[in-house]
Design an enzyme around this catalytic site. Sequence first.
Site, PDB file in Angstrom:
ATOM      1  N   HIS A  98      47.808  43.439  39.497  1.00 14.55           N
ATOM      2  CA  HIS A  98      46.979  44.643  39.608  1.00 14.55           C
ATOM      3  C   HIS A  98      45.518  44.278  39.804  1.00 14.55           C
ATOM      4  CE1 HIS A  98      50.519  45.635  37.039  1.00 14.55           C
ATOM      5  NE2 HIS A  98      50.573  46.670  37.862  1.00 14.55           N
ATOM      6  N   ASP A 100      46.087  38.534  38.762  1.00 15.06           N
ATOM      7  CA  ASP A 100      47.035  39.522  38.236  1.00 15.06           C
ATOM      8  C   ASP A 100      47.570  40.372  39.396  1.00 15.06           C
ATOM      9  OD1 ASP A 100      47.573  40.908  35.271  1.00 15.06           O
ATOM     10  OD2 ASP A 100      47.659  42.374  36.917  1.00 15.06           O
ATOM     11  N   HIS A 130      41.172  45.479  33.264  1.00 12.85           N
ATOM     12  CA  HIS A 130      41.037  46.888  33.678  1.00 12.85           C
ATOM     13  C   HIS A 130      39.941  47.627  32.912  1.00 12.85           C
ATOM     14  CE1 HIS A 130      44.474  46.643  36.284  1.00 12.85           C
ATOM     15  NE2 HIS A 130      45.306  46.368  35.296  1.00 12.85           N
ATOM     16  N   ASP A 158      52.234  38.964  36.332  1.00 12.13           N
ATOM     17  CA  ASP A 158      53.117  40.048  36.767  1.00 12.13           C
ATOM     18  C   ASP A 158      53.374  40.017  38.269  1.00 12.13           C
ATOM     19  OD1 ASP A 158      50.427  40.672  36.944  1.00 12.13           O
ATOM     20  OD2 ASP A 158      50.572  42.568  35.857  1.00 12.13           O
TER      21      ASP A 158
HETATM   22 ZN   LIG Z   1      48.785  43.497  35.851  1.00 13.84          ZN
END
Ligand SMILES: [Zn+2]
Length: 342
Positions: free
Chosen positions: A197, A195, A160, A284
């Site tokens: 996200h 991931d 991120h 995740d």
């Molecule tokens: Zn994540």
Amino acid sequence: MKTFYSPAHRQHAPKEEFEAGRLSPAVEVPERAERVRAEIERRNLGPVLPPERFGEEPILRVHAPAFMSFLGTAYAEWRKRYSNDTADALPSAWPARGMRFNDSDIESRLGSFASDTATPIGAGTHEAARAAVNVILTAAQAMQRGEPAVFALTRPPGHHASADVFGGYCYFNNVAVAAQWLADRGLRPAILDVDYHHGNGTQAIFYMRSDVLFVSIHADPSFAFPHFLGFADERGEGAGEGFNLNLPLRRFTDWAAYSVALEAALAPIQHFSPDVLLVSLGLDTFEADPISHFRLKREDYLRMGEALAALRRPALFAFEGGYNLEALGDITANVLEGFEAA
Ligand SMILES: [Zn+2]
């Protein structure tokens, strides 16, 4: 498969994050990496090796000098400002539309460089983040020297973080720094981000470039963090047009649907023909992850490893998210074992 790991990650031990309207216990905690390391040792997946030191230069190939120096001094500045408190540094104001740029004190600097309130800077955060970069660069160096596959047990995660923004539990973008390091040595890297996200930081860093392919499978940002990037129509820009692929998926995606997206992700990677595949390995997507909403089961991670092995490319796996402490070691090791068994 060699694993690279540094105990320095434990120095980054946030206690709380601000999310959903309240301060709640942090989920990106040292025990995550320790659980994974323990499982790798328990299964005898290969040696766990310490990193070498690479200095600032490879980081500055990706991150802005002002951002780099900010992370180096932020906690000390914060302590000076709030000397009677022990809280970690978190931003509370941003230069939103209509306001001016200002970085004259720690509050304005936090607001200038942070994207959220879930990514605290504590006393050991900078040192841990630097160690994570050393871990992945040591792994990249092993790839350059001919290892077929390695695992960089990087913590804090990195995907991120962009050139000058930290957030989403990430400070330096480990995978981006490694990809750049490999590209600087004449190798052709592709990045696959699995991931839950979207890897918004990695996408932003390589968005205008054709020498690094970025492919991400993730929860649709229309309902999931990071909310403002990761949509399917983001395809790269300028020279980078066609070298960015997002595959956003719906809530409660299970392996049946996920594996279709994974095949769709692997096709352009095969076509790009990378010398090294860097996998942003977030776990995740697991059905019992406490902050995410996909439904992958433990055995699905073996299948994921096998599918990645079918590319027949050297692979550098880098640890990203994944917050179910009880399952995290098992599902991470399943990917690595599935890859090696295939
Ligand atoms: Zn994540």
